[in-house]
Design an enzyme around this catalytic site. Sequence first.
Site, PDB file in Angstrom:
ATOM      1  N   HIS A  37       0.703  -1.122   0.050  1.00 21.92           N
ATOM      2  CA  HIS A  37       0.075   0.025   0.072  1.00 21.92           C
ATOM      3  C   HIS A  37       0.856   1.235   0.002  1.00 21.92           C
ATOM      4  O   HIS A  37       0.512   2.052  -0.571  1.00 21.92           O
ATOM      5  CB  HIS A  37      -0.865   0.053   1.168  1.00 21.92           C
ATOM      6  CG  HIS A  37      -1.883  -1.150   1.382  1.00 21.92           C
ATOM      7  ND1 HIS A  37      -1.856  -2.019   2.362  1.00 21.92           N
ATOM      8  CD2 HIS A  37      -2.927  -1.320   0.799  1.00 21.92           C
ATOM      9  CE1 HIS A  37      -2.819  -2.868   2.287  1.00 21.92           C
ATOM     10  NE2 HIS A  37      -3.514  -2.393   1.119  1.00 21.92           N
ATOM     11  N   GLN A  61     -18.174  -6.363  -1.227  1.00 21.83           N
ATOM     12  CA  GLN A  61     -17.213  -7.067  -2.247  1.00 21.83           C
ATOM     13  C   GLN A  61     -16.704  -8.355  -1.205  1.00 21.83           C
ATOM     14  O   GLN A  61     -16.186  -9.243  -2.121  1.00 21.83           O
ATOM     15  CB  GLN A  61     -15.941  -6.344  -2.360  1.00 21.83           C
ATOM     16  CG  GLN A  61     -14.942  -5.999  -1.402  1.00 21.83           C
ATOM     17  CD  GLN A  61     -13.932  -5.004  -1.728  1.00 21.83           C
ATOM     18  OE1 GLN A  61     -14.094  -3.962  -2.140  1.00 21.83           O
ATOM     19  NE2 GLN A  61     -12.615  -5.446  -2.077  1.00 21.83           N
ATOM     20  N   ASP A 152      -3.346  -7.251  -7.880  1.00 24.74           N
ATOM     21  CA  ASP A 152      -4.916  -7.462  -8.127  1.00 24.74           C
ATOM     22  C   ASP A 152      -5.027  -7.134  -9.521  1.00 24.74           C
ATOM     23  O   ASP A 152      -5.651  -6.280  -9.960  1.00 24.74           O
ATOM     24  CB  ASP A 152      -5.590  -6.497  -7.118  1.00 24.74           C
ATOM     25  CG  ASP A 152      -5.672  -7.141  -5.840  1.00 24.74           C
ATOM     26  OD1 ASP A 152      -5.810  -8.076  -5.438  1.00 24.74           O
ATOM     27  OD2 ASP A 152      -5.084  -6.095  -4.839  1.00 24.74           O
ATOM     28  N   GLN A 155      -8.601  -6.947 -11.196  1.00 24.20           N
ATOM     29  CA  GLN A 155      -9.182  -5.832 -10.575  1.00 24.20           C
ATOM     30  C   GLN A 155      -8.874  -4.471 -11.057  1.00 24.20           C
ATOM     31  O   GLN A 155      -9.587  -3.718 -11.418  1.00 24.20           O
ATOM     32  CB  GLN A 155      -9.034  -5.547  -8.847  1.00 24.20           C
ATOM     33  CG  GLN A 155      -9.073  -4.425  -8.233  1.00 24.20           C
ATOM     34  CD  GLN A 155      -9.191  -4.452  -6.554  1.00 24.20           C
ATOM     35  OE1 GLN A 155      -9.898  -4.858  -6.061  1.00 24.20           O
ATOM     36  NE2 GLN A 155      -8.096  -3.633  -6.300  1.00 24.20           N
ATOM     37  N   SER A 187       0.395  -8.882   0.929  1.00 22.55           N
ATOM     38  CA  SER A 187      -1.076  -8.816   1.045  1.00 22.55           C
ATOM     39  C   SER A 187      -1.323  -8.775   2.456  1.00 22.55           C
ATOM     40  O   SER A 187      -0.620  -9.460   3.255  1.00 22.55           O
ATOM     41  CB  SER A 187      -1.652 -10.004   0.240  1.00 22.55           C
ATOM     42  OG  SER A 187      -2.867 -10.506   0.786  1.00 22.55           O
TER      43      SER A 187
HETATM   44  O1  PAF Z   1      -8.025  -3.582  -3.464  1.00 21.01           O
HETATM   45  C1  PAF Z   1      -8.286  -3.295  -2.221  1.00 21.01           C
HETATM   46  O2  PAF Z   1      -8.075  -3.233  -1.445  1.00 21.01           O
HETATM   47  C2  PAF Z   1      -9.927  -3.133  -2.459  1.00 21.01           C
HETATM   48  O3  PAF Z   1     -10.457  -4.180  -3.478  1.00 21.01           O
HETATM   49  C3  PAF Z   1     -10.326  -1.670  -3.024  1.00 21.01           C
HETATM   50  C4  PAF Z   1      -9.801  -1.269  -4.271  1.00 21.01           C
HETATM   51  C5  PAF Z   1      -9.862  -0.746  -1.831  1.00 21.01           C
HETATM   52  C6  PAF Z   1     -11.845  -1.590  -2.931  1.00 21.01           C
HETATM   53  O4  PAF Z   1     -12.566  -1.815  -1.706  1.00 21.01           O
END
Ligand code: PAF
Length: 282
Positions: A37, A61, A152, A155, A187
Amino acid sequence: MQIFETRDDLQKTLATCRQSGQHIGLVPTMGNLHEGHLALVDAARKQSQYVLSTIFVNPLQFGPGEDLDNYPKTLESDYELLASRHCDGVFVPSVSEMYPNGINNQTLVSVPTLSRHHCGLSRPGHFEGVCTIVSKLFNLTMPDMAFFGEKDYQQLQIIKKMTTDLCIPVKVVGVPTQRTESGLAMSSRNNYLEDRQVSIAANLQRSLKMTMEKLKQGETNFSALELDAGEFLTTAGLKVDYFNISHAVTLEPAGARDSNLVILAAVFLGKTRLIDNIRVQL
Ligand code: PAF
């Protein structure tokens, strides 16, 4: 670092930023922050004047039986980490702040084509939840750029397509995966792993690299490669959810003539589900 719990407070500050010509970089997260992050925050810092992170464990989600209730929450250390990387603000809304009409009465956003394979198959509704929350965050914050991890991969492609298809004026930026020394992709779910499982988990990246080498050596029997990788992972003690050689843009199964590939994989180690991927250009 400013901490916002309500949409009103957040939007007032962001309006002032925009009026003074500051570019806003958004880093959406679910908290329990790690170097993966923080690499997103670093990338945002380089390209924006106001860096906003969000921490929201988005119930929409998570499927039934998934780890929503146990998802690790480490808010105080998250704040410290964000501040240490010069993040300007963090938005930490409650569920009712994000879903004031209730989660079952929420308009949904979906990108059906890119969601039908891989994680979308194993986690029905997951990407609708992701697209819905990300589009809400985009509309609330109206950032110039938004940063997501390449770990991801599916995503990231889905969010890019959603943003283009819905004409959302945000530049979506992918940031390379951060890894531990053993190659394991960072992760939040790695926290679930016991020490002895961490070295087993490193086989996920090994299997991707091995398959990439075989592709580069000219192997064209993709199904056989997928089966070989599956056997390797099973022998290493991992339960394979999927291991797919795919087209890097459509995410459909790769054909023999495709040269722009991605290998996407998900495995279980005990109850922990891990994902990873590798791009392959032939
Ligand atoms: O990747 C993530 O942590 C989540 O899927 C996100 C993009 C913050 C959406 O909740």
